[in-house]
Design an enzyme around this catalytic site. Structure first.
Site, PDB file in Angstrom:
ATOM      1  N   LYS A 124       8.533  21.784   4.234  1.00 57.90           N
ATOM      2  CA  LYS A 124       9.792  21.890   4.986  1.00 57.90           C
ATOM      3  C   LYS A 124      10.940  21.128   4.340  1.00 57.90           C
ATOM      4  N   LYS A 169       9.220   3.122  -7.840  1.00 60.72           N
ATOM      5  CA  LYS A 169       8.851   2.643  -9.187  1.00 60.72           C
ATOM      6  C   LYS A 169      10.046   2.724 -10.133  1.00 60.72           C
ATOM      7  N   GLY A 224       7.189  -3.826   1.740  1.00 63.90           N
ATOM      8  CA  GLY A 224       8.032  -5.004   1.890  1.00 63.90           C
ATOM      9  C   GLY A 224       8.123  -5.800   0.595  1.00 63.90           C
ATOM     10  N   GLY A 266       4.040  -0.784   8.241  1.00 66.86           N
ATOM     11  CA  GLY A 266       2.947   0.174   8.121  1.00 66.86           C
ATOM     12  C   GLY A 266       3.419   1.597   8.363  1.00 66.86           C
ATOM     13  N   ASP A 290      -2.754  11.188   3.879  1.00 64.73           N
ATOM     14  CA  ASP A 290      -2.345  10.163   4.849  1.00 64.73           C
ATOM     15  C   ASP A 290      -2.619  10.563   6.295  1.00 64.73           C
ATOM     16  N   ALA A 307      -1.363   7.675  -2.743  1.00 63.43           N
ATOM     17  CA  ALA A 307      -1.174   8.996  -3.336  1.00 63.43           C
ATOM     18  C   ALA A 307      -2.426   9.465  -4.071  1.00 63.43           C
ATOM     19  N   HIS A 308      -3.053   8.555  -4.823  1.00 69.51           N
ATOM     20  CA  HIS A 308      -4.214   8.988  -5.613  1.00 69.51           C
ATOM     21  C   HIS A 308      -5.417   9.286  -4.729  1.00 69.51           C
ATOM     22  N   HIS A 351      -8.247  -6.968 -29.662  1.00 73.29           N
ATOM     23  CA  HIS A 351      -7.534  -8.252 -29.625  1.00 73.29           C
ATOM     24  C   HIS A 351      -6.217  -8.120 -30.390  1.00 73.29           C
TER      25      HIS A 351
HETATM   26  P1  FAD Z   1       3.023  13.139   1.999  1.00 71.98           P
HETATM   27  O1  FAD Z   1       3.325  12.727   0.626  1.00 71.98           O
HETATM   28  O2  FAD Z   1       3.619  12.358   3.108  1.00 71.98           O
HETATM   29  O3  FAD Z   1       3.505  14.645   2.109  1.00 71.98           O
HETATM   30  C1  FAD Z   1       3.481  15.356   3.301  1.00 71.98           C
HETATM   31  C2  FAD Z   1       4.495  16.481   3.196  1.00 71.98           C
HETATM   32  O4  FAD Z   1       4.257  17.380   4.273  1.00 71.98           O
HETATM   33  C3  FAD Z   1       5.933  16.034   3.346  1.00 71.98           C
HETATM   34  O5  FAD Z   1       6.714  16.475   2.261  1.00 71.98           O
HETATM   35  C4  FAD Z   1       6.413  16.682   4.650  1.00 71.98           C
HETATM   36  O6  FAD Z   1       7.761  17.123   4.589  1.00 71.98           O
HETATM   37  C5  FAD Z   1       5.492  17.875   4.723  1.00 71.98           C
HETATM   38  N1  FAD Z   1       5.280  18.382   6.075  1.00 71.98           N
HETATM   39  C6  FAD Z   1       4.888  17.674   7.168  1.00 71.98           C
HETATM   40  N2  FAD Z   1       4.739  18.512   8.227  1.00 71.98           N
HETATM   41  C7  FAD Z   1       5.059  19.748   7.773  1.00 71.98           C
HETATM   42  C8  FAD Z   1       5.087  21.031   8.383  1.00 71.98           C
HETATM   43  N3  FAD Z   1       4.732  21.217   9.659  1.00 71.98           N
HETATM   44  N4  FAD Z   1       5.480  22.072   7.631  1.00 71.98           N
HETATM   45  C9  FAD Z   1       5.826  21.929   6.324  1.00 71.98           C
HETATM   46  N5  FAD Z   1       5.800  20.746   5.698  1.00 71.98           N
HETATM   47  C10 FAD Z   1       5.408  19.685   6.415  1.00 71.98           C
HETATM   48  N6  FAD Z   1       1.126   5.424  -2.866  1.00 71.98           N
HETATM   49  C11 FAD Z   1       0.609   5.141  -4.076  1.00 71.98           C
HETATM   50  O7  FAD Z   1      -0.540   5.485  -4.324  1.00 71.98           O
HETATM   51  N7  FAD Z   1       1.330   4.483  -5.020  1.00 71.98           N
HETATM   52  C12 FAD Z   1       2.597   4.063  -4.796  1.00 71.98           C
HETATM   53  O8  FAD Z   1       3.219   3.470  -5.673  1.00 71.98           O
HETATM   54  C13 FAD Z   1       3.169   4.330  -3.528  1.00 71.98           C
HETATM   55  N8  FAD Z   1       4.421   3.931  -3.252  1.00 71.98           N
HETATM   56  C14 FAD Z   1       4.968   4.230  -2.038  1.00 71.98           C
HETATM   57  C15 FAD Z   1       6.254   3.772  -1.769  1.00 71.98           C
HETATM   58  C16 FAD Z   1       6.835   4.043  -0.547  1.00 71.98           C
HETATM   59  C17 FAD Z   1       8.234   3.552  -0.281  1.00 71.98           C
HETATM   60  C18 FAD Z   1       6.115   4.804   0.420  1.00 71.98           C
HETATM   61  C19 FAD Z   1       6.757   5.138   1.737  1.00 71.98           C
HETATM   62  C20 FAD Z   1       4.839   5.244   0.173  1.00 71.98           C
HETATM   63  C21 FAD Z   1       4.244   4.950  -1.060  1.00 71.98           C
HETATM   64  N9  FAD Z   1       2.942   5.338  -1.358  1.00 71.98           N
HETATM   65  C22 FAD Z   1       2.397   5.040  -2.575  1.00 71.98           C
HETATM   66  C23 FAD Z   1       2.126   6.093  -0.396  1.00 71.98           C
HETATM   67  C24 FAD Z   1       2.157   7.592  -0.743  1.00 71.98           C
HETATM   68  O9  FAD Z   1       3.493   8.037  -0.742  1.00 71.98           O
HETATM   69  C25 FAD Z   1       1.341   8.383   0.260  1.00 71.98           C
HETATM   70  O10 FAD Z   1       0.035   7.854   0.352  1.00 71.98           O
HETATM   71  C26 FAD Z   1       1.245   9.833  -0.175  1.00 71.98           C
HETATM   72  O11 FAD Z   1       2.513  10.402  -0.291  1.00 71.98           O
HETATM   73  C27 FAD Z   1       0.420  10.639   0.829  1.00 71.98           C
HETATM   74  O12 FAD Z   1       0.362  11.956   0.399  1.00 71.98           O
HETATM   75  P2  FAD Z   1       0.143  13.149   1.427  1.00 71.98           P
HETATM   76  O13 FAD Z   1       0.040  14.383   0.569  1.00 71.98           O
HETATM   77  O14 FAD Z   1      -0.942  12.856   2.359  1.00 71.98           O
HETATM   78  O15 FAD Z   1       1.474  13.206   2.309  1.00 71.98           O
HETATM   79  P1  NAI Z   2       1.337  -2.262   4.919  1.00 70.73           P
HETATM   80  O1  NAI Z   2       0.252  -1.894   5.842  1.00 70.73           O
HETATM   81  O2  NAI Z   2       1.070  -2.366   3.476  1.00 70.73           O
HETATM   82  O3  NAI Z   2       1.964  -3.657   5.354  1.00 70.73           O
HETATM   83  C1  NAI Z   2       2.478  -3.861   6.625  1.00 70.73           C
HETATM   84  C2  NAI Z   2       2.544  -5.345   6.872  1.00 70.73           C
HETATM   85  O4  NAI Z   2       3.293  -5.543   8.052  1.00 70.73           O
HETATM   86  C3  NAI Z   2       1.188  -6.001   7.066  1.00 70.73           C
HETATM   87  O5  NAI Z   2       1.128  -7.154   6.274  1.00 70.73           O
HETATM   88  C4  NAI Z   2       1.168  -6.321   8.556  1.00 70.73           C
HETATM   89  O6  NAI Z   2       0.398  -7.462   8.863  1.00 70.73           O
HETATM   90  C5  NAI Z   2       2.636  -6.524   8.837  1.00 70.73           C
HETATM   91  N1  NAI Z   2       3.039  -6.302  10.218  1.00 70.73           N
HETATM   92  C6  NAI Z   2       2.586  -5.375  11.092  1.00 70.73           C
HETATM   93  N2  NAI Z   2       3.248  -5.455  12.264  1.00 70.73           N
HETATM   94  C7  NAI Z   2       4.160  -6.451  12.116  1.00 70.73           C
HETATM   95  C8  NAI Z   2       5.151  -7.005  12.955  1.00 70.73           C
HETATM   96  N3  NAI Z   2       5.358  -6.525  14.188  1.00 70.73           N
HETATM   97  N4  NAI Z   2       5.911  -8.018  12.475  1.00 70.73           N
HETATM   98  C9  NAI Z   2       5.722  -8.509  11.212  1.00 70.73           C
HETATM   99  N5  NAI Z   2       4.777  -8.008  10.378  1.00 70.73           N
HETATM  100  C10 NAI Z   2       4.023  -6.982  10.815  1.00 70.73           C
HETATM  101  O7  NAI Z   2       2.513  -1.201   5.241  1.00 70.73           O
HETATM  102  P2  NAI Z   2       3.842  -0.835   4.462  1.00 70.73           P
HETATM  103  O8  NAI Z   2       4.249  -1.905   3.542  1.00 70.73           O
HETATM  104  O9  NAI Z   2       4.776  -0.368   5.515  1.00 70.73           O
HETATM  105  O10 NAI Z   2       3.397   0.403   3.603  1.00 70.73           O
HETATM  106  C11 NAI Z   2       2.753   1.508   4.214  1.00 70.73           C
HETATM  107  C12 NAI Z   2       1.716   2.062   3.318  1.00 70.73           C
HETATM  108  O11 NAI Z   2       2.307   2.807   2.258  1.00 70.73           O
HETATM  109  C13 NAI Z   2       0.888   0.998   2.604  1.00 70.73           C
HETATM  110  O12 NAI Z   2      -0.155   0.517   3.405  1.00 70.73           O
HETATM  111  C14 NAI Z   2       0.356   1.757   1.439  1.00 70.73           C
HETATM  112  O13 NAI Z   2      -0.767   2.483   1.859  1.00 70.73           O
HETATM  113  C15 NAI Z   2       1.489   2.714   1.117  1.00 70.73           C
HETATM  114  N6  NAI Z   2       2.280   2.177  -0.015  1.00 70.73           N
HETATM  115  C16 NAI Z   2       1.652   2.029  -1.211  1.00 70.73           C
HETATM  116  C17 NAI Z   2       2.315   1.507  -2.286  1.00 70.73           C
HETATM  117  C18 NAI Z   2       1.581   1.355  -3.572  1.00 70.73           C
HETATM  118  O14 NAI Z   2       0.504   1.923  -3.700  1.00 70.73           O
HETATM  119  N7  NAI Z   2       2.106   0.619  -4.536  1.00 70.73           N
HETATM  120  C19 NAI Z   2       3.710   1.102  -2.204  1.00 70.73           C
HETATM  121  C20 NAI Z   2       4.285   1.305  -0.888  1.00 70.73           C
HETATM  122  C21 NAI Z   2       3.575   1.833   0.145  1.00 70.73           C
END
Ligand code: FAD
Ligand code: NAI
EC number: 1.8.1.4
Length: 464
Positions: A35, A52, A183, A270, A311, A319-320, A443
């Site tokens: 969407k 990134k 964060g 979260g 997710d 993502a992986h 090394h």
């Molecule tokens: P998503 O990537 O959330 O994709 C779901 C898609 O479904 C969306 O595009 C949405 O528009 C679409 N959709 C939903 N409902 C509908 C519908 N009814 N019809 C059509 N389309 C629909 N993970 C990592 O491993 N490494 C990282 O460095 C990392 N960094 C992150 C940084 C941030 C700021 C955030 C927020 C997340 C990060 N993550 C990272 C987490 C990662 O983005 C998610 O774990 C991953 O995107 C999950 O993939 P997914 O395919 O399950 O869903």
């Molecule tokens: P998170 O689960 O990583 O961290 C949330 C933090 O907020 C925790 O430490 C928790 O104890 C704290 N918290 C919860 N409720 C709170 C409150 N009311 N007040 C203060 N602290 C509170 O979630 P985040 O950072 O939002 O990211 C979501 C998810 O996205 C991650 O868990 C991860 O799976 C994914 N992500 C992955 C990345 C990567 O792989 N490099 C980068 C960014 C996101």
């Protein structure tokens, strides 16, 4: 007459788009519904990739400001920031990736159905009113950020990660609520670019799922970089004014309230499964108490022909992990035996230094009374890290006391996110610490610290 498919994937994030490509590779007639205006989901559009890009750019700024002089690289005058250019470059990186998925869809003959997908019945999906028939549906609708009662997100003063990636000016004071992945990554970006950053965390530690020793070292290192932490603290309210946001804080366990002002507040406590408007509930699909689609070991829901990955189901929101599930479910639908080894999924926080983890933490081993050995090696004793002037951190390997099999590995240090791959592979192959210790490592390389930590498991590290 609308088309019918073998598989319709709903959502084009790393779970959905990879699933669609793999299904098409295996000869299934596949469509993917998205969407958003572009493919790639949260990860490519507003998650992994833009964050990134900003982490990379802000690290260059930090180097130019504070790190290059140590190497004798002198920059005359002050280093200035062109944030608009930095943001534009981030946009270019995102577009290159989302267009890349579009190209891969064409190459693999995956049909992109543009619009909102809705399950109208098992085997039937409508996209903005047009109905398609399909033998199988894969739900890959991802997640959304969790709101905090009392804080109204406007993506300007109070932002989620989406707004936090789009700021057009460096805030004077950024308060981050939640000391987790988002964060700490976005907090690092804006700290490097000049903001004062305070992280308010409910628990007594950062990134709570990680090994405690690593978490504590992470807190110290980020503290040295100037990020302030308010642990064991909760936010109970917020008042907005044109000048900024005043937050009310309280000790997590209750007590006297105080206030903290910020120009921008990043809410990062979260994410939660997203399935709004999907029609899955109405089609009889079962959800758990946290709104996640319930699946069995083969990603099947309770409704025949409906599967779910990424997710929106249980497990780490990475993502992986979603990609592995996408491949596995496509292979299952094609009659193969796709599967995911959840014991060997790495997690990486892309700060500097990076933090990377796989397998069990020391706390988890203690909790299940598992006899284990620990090997640790600091980057201060690694020649390459010294040459890079990046010696913060260490490698920690946990191995079974009796069999020496690697049970978990935790790294804080330069390029930890790449270094962890060797340990993930070791765990996939059921390797022992001895196997790693006896493998020749080039090394001088950062991954010699991995070998040394493996040697240290039996008390025979060579360089410390
Ligand atoms: P998503 O990537 O959330 O994709 C779901 C898609 O479904 C969306 O595009 C949405 O528009 C679409 N959709 C939903 N409902 C509908 C519908 N009814 N019809 C059509 N389309 C629909 N993970 C990592 O491993 N490494 C990282 O460095 C990392 N960094 C992150 C940084 C941030 C700021 C955030 C927020 C997340 C990060 N993550 C990272 C987490 C990662 O983005 C998610 O774990 C991953 O995107 C999950 O993939 P997914 O395919 O399950 O869903
Ligand atoms: P998170 O689960 O990583 O961290 C949330 C933090 O907020 C925790 O430490 C928790 O104890 C704290 N918290 C919860 N409720 C709170 C409150 N009311 N007040 C203060 N602290 C509170 O979630 P985040 O950072 O939002 O990211 C979501 C998810 O996205 C991650 O868990 C991860 O799976 C994914 N992500 C992955 C990345 C990567 O792989 N490099 C980068 C960014 C996101």
């Amino acid at each position: 007459m609308p088309d019918s498919f073998d598989v319709i994937v709903i959502g084009s994030g790393p779970g959905g788009y990879v699933c669609a490509i793999r299904a098409a590779q295996l000869g299934l007639k596949t469509a993917c519904i998205e969407k958003r205006a572009t493919l790639g989901g949260t990860c490519l559009n507003v998650g992994c990739i833009p964050s990134k890009a900003l982490l990379q750019s802000s690290e260059h700024f930090e180097e130019a400001n504070h790190k290059l002089a140590e190497h004798g690289v002198m920059i005359g005058g002050t280093v200035s920031l062109d944030l608009a250019r930095m943001q534009a470059r981030k946009g270019e990186v995102v577009t290159a990736n989302t267009k890349g998925v579009e190209f891969l869809f064409k190459k693999n003959k995956v049909t992109w159905l543009k619009g909102e997908g809705r399950i109208t019945a098992p085997g039937k999906v409508s996209v903005d009113g047009t109905e398609y028939e399909t033998k199988n549906i894969v739900i890959a609708t991802g997640s959304e950020s969790i709101p905090l009662p009392g804080l109204e997100v406007d993506e300007a003063q109070i932002v989620t990660s989406t707004g936090g990636l789009e700021l057009s000016a460096v805030p004077k004071h950024l308060v981050v609520i939640g000391g987790g992945y988002i964060g700490l990554e976005l907090g690092s970006v804006w700290k490097r670019l000049g903001a004062e950053v305070t992280v308010v965390e409910f628990l007594d530690r950062l990134v709570p799922a990680m090994d405690l020793e690593v978490g504590k070292a992470f807190e110290r290192i980020l503290g040295k970089q100037g990020i302030k932490f308010r642990l064991k603290t909760k936010v109970t309210g917020a008042t907005k004014s044109p000048e900024g946001v005043t937050l009310t804080l309280e000790p997590a366990e209750g007590g006297a309230a105080e206030t903290l002002t910020a120009d921008v507040v990043l809410l990062a406590i979260g994410r939660r499964a997203y399935s709004e408007g999907l029609g899955a509930k109405e089609a009889g699909v079962a959800f758990d108490e946290r709104g996640r689609v319930t699946v069995d070991a083969k990603f099947a829901t309770n409704v025949p022909g409906i599967f779910a990955i990424g997710d929106v189901i249980t497990g780490p929101m990475l993502a992986h992990k979603a990609e592995e599930e996408g491949v596995a479910v496509a292979e299952i639908l094609a009659g193969q035996h796709g599967h995911v080894n959840y014991a060997a999924i790495p997690g990486v926080v892309y700060t500097w230094p990076e933090v990377a983890t796989v397998g069990e933490t020391e706390e988890q081993l203690k909790a299940r009374n598992a006899p284990y050995k620990v090997g640790k090696f600091p980057f201060t004793a690694n020649a390459r890290a010294r040459a890079m002037a990046s010696t913060d951190g260490f490698v920690k390997i946990l191995a079974d006391k009796a069999t020496d099999r690697v049970l978990g590995a935790h790294i804080i240090g330069p390029d930890a996110g790449t270094l962890i791959a060797e340990l993930v592979m070791a765990m996939e192959f059921g390797a022992s610490a001895e196997d790693i210790a006896r493998t020749c490592h080039a090394h001088p390389a950062l991954n010699e610290a991995v070998k040394e930590a493996a040697l240290a498991v039996d008390g025979r590290a060579l360089h410390i």
